[in-house]
Design a protein around this motif. Structure first.
Motif, PDB file in Angstrom:
ATOM      1  N   GLN A 267       0.852  -1.186   0.000  1.00 14.69           N
ATOM      2  CA  GLN A 267       0.000   0.000   0.000  1.00 14.69           C
ATOM      3  C   GLN A 267       0.891   1.240   0.000  1.00 14.69           C
ATOM      4  O   GLN A 267       1.678   1.455   0.918  1.00 14.69           O
ATOM      5  CB  GLN A 267      -0.912   0.014   1.227  1.00 14.69           C
ATOM      6  CG  GLN A 267      -1.902   1.166   1.250  1.00 14.69           C
ATOM      7  CD  GLN A 267      -2.949   1.071   0.138  1.00 14.69           C
ATOM      8  OE1 GLN A 267      -3.434  -0.023  -0.145  1.00 14.69           O
ATOM      9  NE2 GLN A 267      -3.265   2.199  -0.487  1.00 14.69           N
ATOM     10  N   ILE A 268       0.776   2.046  -1.045  1.00 12.56           N
ATOM     11  CA  ILE A 268       1.592   3.255  -1.164  1.00 12.56           C
ATOM     12  C   ILE A 268       0.929   4.387  -0.370  1.00 12.56           C
ATOM     13  O   ILE A 268      -0.279   4.603  -0.467  1.00 12.56           O
ATOM     14  CB  ILE A 268       1.750   3.669  -2.635  1.00 12.56           C
ATOM     15  CG1 ILE A 268       2.388   2.524  -3.441  1.00 12.56           C
ATOM     16  CG2 ILE A 268       2.596   4.937  -2.746  1.00 12.56           C
ATOM     17  CD1 ILE A 268       3.743   2.096  -2.951  1.00 12.56           C
ATOM     18  N   GLN A 269       1.731   5.078   0.404  1.00 14.90           N
ATOM     19  CA  GLN A 269       1.231   6.211   1.191  1.00 14.90           C
ATOM     20  C   GLN A 269       1.948   7.488   0.769  1.00 14.90           C
ATOM     21  O   GLN A 269       3.166   7.589   0.878  1.00 14.90           O
ATOM     22  CB  GLN A 269       1.465   5.972   2.688  1.00 14.90           C
ATOM     23  CG  GLN A 269       1.106   7.155   3.576  1.00 14.90           C
ATOM     24  CD  GLN A 269      -0.370   7.508   3.524  1.00 14.90           C
ATOM     25  OE1 GLN A 269      -1.205   6.684   3.865  1.00 14.90           O
ATOM     26  NE2 GLN A 269      -0.693   8.722   3.068  1.00 14.90           N
ATOM     27  N   PHE A 270       1.187   8.450   0.240  1.00 17.16           N
ATOM     28  CA  PHE A 270       1.780   9.739  -0.102  1.00 17.16           C
ATOM     29  C   PHE A 270       2.134  10.515   1.164  1.00 17.16           C
ATOM     30  O   PHE A 270       1.464  10.406   2.194  1.00 17.16           O
ATOM     31  CB  PHE A 270       0.816  10.582  -0.938  1.00 17.16           C
ATOM     32  CG  PHE A 270       0.673  10.147  -2.366  1.00 17.16           C
ATOM     33  CD1 PHE A 270       1.711   9.492  -3.011  1.00 17.16           C
ATOM     34  CD2 PHE A 270      -0.493  10.397  -3.075  1.00 17.16           C
ATOM     35  CE1 PHE A 270       1.596   9.107  -4.335  1.00 17.16           C
ATOM     36  CE2 PHE A 270      -0.619  10.013  -4.394  1.00 17.16           C
ATOM     37  CZ  PHE A 270       0.431   9.353  -5.018  1.00 17.16           C
ATOM     38  N   ARG A 271       3.195  11.318   1.047  1.00 12.88           N
ATOM     39  CA  ARG A 271       3.624  12.164   2.163  1.00 12.88           C
ATOM     40  C   ARG A 271       3.883  13.579   1.644  1.00 12.88           C
ATOM     41  O   ARG A 271       3.859  13.830   0.433  1.00 12.88           O
ATOM     42  CB  ARG A 271       4.859  11.565   2.838  1.00 12.88           C
ATOM     43  CG  ARG A 271       4.566  10.172   3.396  1.00 12.88           C
ATOM     44  CD  ARG A 271       5.704   9.610   4.223  1.00 12.88           C
ATOM     45  NE  ARG A 271       5.339   8.278   4.725  1.00 12.88           N
ATOM     46  CZ  ARG A 271       4.664   8.045   5.829  1.00 12.88           C
ATOM     47  NH1 ARG A 271       4.280   9.068   6.582  1.00 12.88           N
ATOM     48  NH2 ARG A 271       4.368   6.819   6.219  1.00 12.88           N
TER      49      ARG A 271
END
Length: 414
Positions: free
Chosen positions: A80-84
């Protein structure tokens, strides 16, 4: 000697001619009336569609993260990619010269909002200042979140009209404090949204405040961008598609996602939908113009027919005029004057009736996809001028035929 039968024949002929002229005028007037009403209805449909698709027509590019579907550089699929914050700041830095508006968001659904004894479950979003422009919000009271609010982590909120109505009823909300998940936020603005009531069940807060107050760290949910405007749609579409590809490649590289994996980084480019939006408006306008113009043509054909009948009935009079020295130009002018008079009076009557109908009845006819039917006055005037020209053209051929009649033939006509 007074011949009552002869006078009766003359009055009957005049009555018949008046009736034909009246019916022709009705045909012409109804033609321009229908055309203007159709153009107004087309504008009403266009306004309604614009209202529904206002956000898409702005050319918004939205990016969000998901789960990877391919193995890449030793990392298994399903991550799961999480933007920051760094994803947003790098994107803005790289594409600064192409961007018009930009914002990232941090979203929460189902938060509890409370003011006094009133409470409800609504969505709130942490946003950057440009987000109000991206969503095309209308601030009806106060203001939207600004850069100072983000820099100082201010606990302030701009709330939707639905939230304001539910919590504050008819009282003023500006400056009051509400509880969002039991944390105090001061209301600094109230907005309406083109999308309607559903979008007005939200509150927008400074992104930095949301991240800090609700334990978000440096996480963000979505990236939103609009590009600088271009006059040509095809150019705008090509520019937006290239930007979307380059942006996705940048984010994939930063988050270690395979270049061909569209699961981890997703994007929506509303400029593509705007093409359908503009095409639909064009087809609506073309259809109404097509129907209206053919209605006017029917009226003009009626004018031409009535002028042929007039020429036939006035053949002997025309012969006498020519025998007394009337020039062909004067004969043509005489017939054209009548033709232009009919189309001008009838056309102006139809135009005035249609504009009055749109002015007084139009605002009462409002629906989700139909709003404010109207016609630009210059367009309406142009249609009248074209109608008069067409009427003159329609009268010219019968007039030319009358001018070619030889006096001796005309005087023998019964």
């Amino acid at each position: 000697m007074f011949n009552i039968e002869r006078w009766q024949e003359i009055f009957e002929a005049i009555s018949k001619n008046r009736l034909r002229t009246f019916l022709t005028g009705i045909s012409v007037a109804s033609g321009i009336f229908i055309l203007v009403i159709l153009l107004g209805a087309g504008k009403g449909l266009q306004n309604g569609i614009e209202k529904q698709f206002e956000r898409d027509a702005a050319g918004i590019i939205e990016v969000w993260s998901g789960a990877t579907t391919k193995e890449y550089k030793g990392l298994n699929p399903g991550r799961q990619i999480q933007f920051r914050n760094s994803d947003y700041s790098q994107s803005v830095q790289k594409f600064e010269d192409k961007l018009d508006l930009r914002s990232s968001t941090f979203n929460f659904w189902g938060a509890n909002f409370t003011y006094g004894k009133e409470s409800g479950s609504y969505q709130y979003r942490g946003v950057d200042p440009d987000y109000g422009g991206i969503e095309n919000l209308t601030i009806v009271q106060g203001r939207f979140v600004n850069a100072k609010d983000l820099a100082n982590n201010e606990k302030v909120a701009t709330i939707g009209m639905k939230v304001k109505t539910d919590l504050f009823k008819d009282s003023d909300a500006i400056g009051k404090e509400i509880l969002i998940n039991n944390i105090n936020f001061k209301v600094i603005g109230v907005f309406t949204d083109p999308g309607g009531e559903r979008e007005e069940t939200r509150a927008y807060l400074p992104k930095t405040t949301v991240q800090r107050t609700f334990g978000g760290g440096d996480k963000i949910s979505n990236l939103f961008f609009t590009l600088k405007k271009t006059d040509n749609y095809d150019e705008a579409l090509a520019q937006s598609e290239k930007f979307t590809r380059d942006l996705k490649n940048l984010l994939k590289s930063k988050n270690v996602v395979a270049p061909e994996d569209d699961g981890g980084i997703n994007a929506y480019n509303s400029v593509k939908d705007a093409k359908q939006f503009y095409d639909l408006n064009l087809y609506i306008r073309l259809f109404f113009w097509w129907v209206g113009i053919f209605t006017i043509i029917a009226g003009v054909v009626g004018v031409s027919n009535i002028m042929l009948i007039v020429v036939k009935e006035r053949t002997k009079e025309i012969g006498i005029r020519k025998a007394l020295g009337a020039s062909p130009f004067s004969i043509i002018s005489m017939i054209l004057h009548e033709s232009i008079f009919i189309t001008t009076i009838a056309g102006f009557t139809g135009l005035l009736a249609s504009l009055l109908l749109l002015e007084f009845v139009g605002p009462m006819v409002q629906s989700e996809y139909f709003r404010n039917p109207e016609v630009d006055f210059s367009v309406a005037l142009t249609t009248l001028v074209l109608l008069v020209f067409a009427g003159a053209l329609a009268g010219f051929f019968p007039a030319y035929r009358a001018a070619k009649i030889k006096p001796i033939v005309a005087l023998r006509d019964e």
